[in-house]
Write a protein that holds these residues in place. Structure first.
Motif, PDB file in Angstrom:
ATOM      1  N   GLU A   1       0.838  -1.081  -0.127  1.00  0.00           N
ATOM      2  CA  GLU A   1      -0.040  -0.190  -0.271  1.00  0.00           C
ATOM      3  C   GLU A   1       0.693   1.120   0.211  1.00  0.00           C
ATOM      4  OE1 GLU A   1      -3.123  -0.107  -0.367  1.00  0.00           O
ATOM      5  OE2 GLU A   1      -2.918  -2.543   0.025  1.00  0.00           O
ATOM      6  N   PRO A   2       0.878   2.428  -1.137  1.00  0.00           N
ATOM      7  CA  PRO A   2       1.843   3.421  -1.191  1.00  0.00           C
ATOM      8  C   PRO A   2       1.339   4.275   0.739  1.00  0.00           C
ATOM      9  CG  PRO A   2       0.351   3.346  -2.873  1.00  0.00           C
ATOM     10  CD  PRO A   2      -0.730   2.594  -1.630  1.00  0.00           C
ATOM     11  N   TRP A   3       0.312   4.151   0.723  1.00  0.00           N
ATOM     12  CA  TRP A   3       0.909   5.175   2.459  1.00  0.00           C
ATOM     13  C   TRP A   3       1.288   4.421   3.587  1.00  0.00           C
ATOM     14  CZ3 TRP A   3      -0.304   2.038   7.071  1.00  0.00           C
ATOM     15  CH2 TRP A   3      -0.456   0.644   6.579  1.00  0.00           C
TER      16      TRP A   3
ATOM     17  N   ASN B   1      -3.322  -5.676  -1.420  1.00  0.00           N
ATOM     18  CA  ASN B   1      -4.819  -6.010  -2.385  1.00  0.00           C
ATOM     19  C   ASN B   1      -4.974  -6.813  -3.717  1.00  0.00           C
ATOM     20  OD1 ASN B   1      -6.458  -6.069   0.361  1.00  0.00           O
ATOM     21  ND2 ASN B   1      -6.384  -3.490   0.378  1.00  0.00           N
ATOM     22  N   ASN B   2      -5.159  -7.538  -4.309  1.00  0.00           N
ATOM     23  CA  ASN B   2      -5.281  -7.812  -5.628  1.00  0.00           C
ATOM     24  C   ASN B   2      -4.048  -8.123  -6.175  1.00  0.00           C
ATOM     25  OD1 ASN B   2      -8.325  -6.671  -6.459  1.00  0.00           O
ATOM     26  ND2 ASN B   2      -7.888  -4.576  -6.128  1.00  0.00           N
TER      27      ASN B   2
ATOM     28  N   ALA C   1       0.654  -8.678 -12.420  1.00  0.00           N
ATOM     29  CA  ALA C   1       1.075  -8.659 -13.980  1.00  0.00           C
ATOM     30  C   ALA C   1       1.170  -7.851 -14.472  1.00  0.00           C
ATOM     31  CB  ALA C   1      -0.734  -9.519 -14.381  1.00  0.00           C
ATOM     32  N   GLN C   2       0.059  -6.662 -13.513  1.00  0.00           N
ATOM     33  CA  GLN C   2       0.437  -5.094 -14.273  1.00  0.00           C
ATOM     34  C   GLN C   2       1.689  -4.793 -14.099  1.00  0.00           C
ATOM     35  OE1 GLN C   2      -2.757  -2.890 -12.152  1.00  0.00           O
ATOM     36  NE2 GLN C   2      -4.294  -3.612 -14.046  1.00  0.00           N
ATOM     37  N   MET C   3       2.523  -5.218 -13.164  1.00  0.00           N
ATOM     38  CA  MET C   3       3.908  -4.330 -12.948  1.00  0.00           C
ATOM     39  C   MET C   3       4.777  -5.216 -14.115  1.00  0.00           C
ATOM     40  SD  MET C   3       6.169  -4.676  -9.613  1.00  0.00           S
ATOM     41  CE  MET C   3       7.970  -5.260 -10.163  1.00  0.00           C
TER      42      MET C   3
END
Length: 237
Positions: free
Chosen positions: A14-16, A132-133, A139-141
């Motif tokens: 998570e970015p946060w 999450n996901n 896969a996107q990365m």
């Protein structure tokens, strides 16, 4: 530097979490391995110092600085945390060889296809897989890393992911030829000539990944390094 424990491992995705971490812990930190330990392998697979290198999930590591000190002249660094990117842009404002850009590795559209000779990842895919996901995001990365690499460019992934898991994930949507290397998690800083030779020698890797156990035994205390070479576009079609 004292490494705090996140609320759960899922926070790594998570970015946060990273904004909070870098806001509170500004001292440089290298995940998994430092540059001196990996130098023989980096030089082996990225032998030309003028090659353009992308470091994903750079954080506040000195890894890229040490690459430049080793002669590499074009090292681009991306991270999802604006806090750390702002700090690194300020720190290296006078270094022409280093660029720092806030970017999500799942969408690196500011970079043209085939614009890098090498991509280096120390733990970023692992972090994505904590969130999450995770499978979709991973896969996107990987699709984006494959896209921004030149044909025959290399993606050097340093990870805790064992061969029974990672190669299958790497090959789900991208066409790579993969070599596996290993390095002790807590080895000596730098490398002797013998250690350098051992690091550069690939470990046999079969489709299931089970062949590695024959060489290393069960639960070896190592980081796995997957050197993934991008096959030409026609191979993916």
């Amino acid at each position: 530097m004292t490494i705090g424990t996140p609320p759960s491992s899922q926070a790594y995705g998570e970015p946060w979490y990273w904004d909070n971490r870098y806001a509170n812990e500004s001292a440089p930190f290298d995940w998994y391995q430092k540059y001196p330990s990996l130098t023989p392998l980096i030089r082996h697979y990225v032998p030309l110092r003028h090659h353009r290198v992308l470091v994903v999930g750079c954080g506040n590591s000195v890894f890229s600085e040490e690459m430049v000190n080793d002669g590499y002249g074009d090292v681009v660094n991306v991270d999802i945390s604006s806090v750390v990117i702002d700090a690194m842009q300020f720190k290296y404002s006078n270094w022409q060889q280093l660029k720092y850009i806030k970017l999500d590795v799942r969408d690196m559209s500011p970079f043209q296809s085939g614009s890098f000779d090498a991509v280096i990842d120390k733990g970023t895919l692992d972090s994505i897989l904590c969130g999450n996901n995770s499978r979709q995001n991973a896969a996107q990365m990987l699709d984006e890393i494959w896209r921004v690499l030149k044909d025959k460019g290399v993606y050097i992934l340093i990870t805790y992911g064992a061969p029974v898991y990672r190669p299958a994930l790497l090959k789900e949507s991208c066409v790579w030829s993969i070599k596996l290397h290993v390095i002790a998690k807590f080895g000596p800083e730098g490398s002797s000539e013998q250690q350098a030779r051992e690091l550069k020698n690939p470990i046999p890797l079969d489709e299931s990944g089970s062949s590695v156990e024959d060489v290393l035994g069960k639960n070896p205390d190592v980081h796995y390094i997957y050197v993934c070479t991008k096959e030409p576009k026609t191979a993916k079609e």
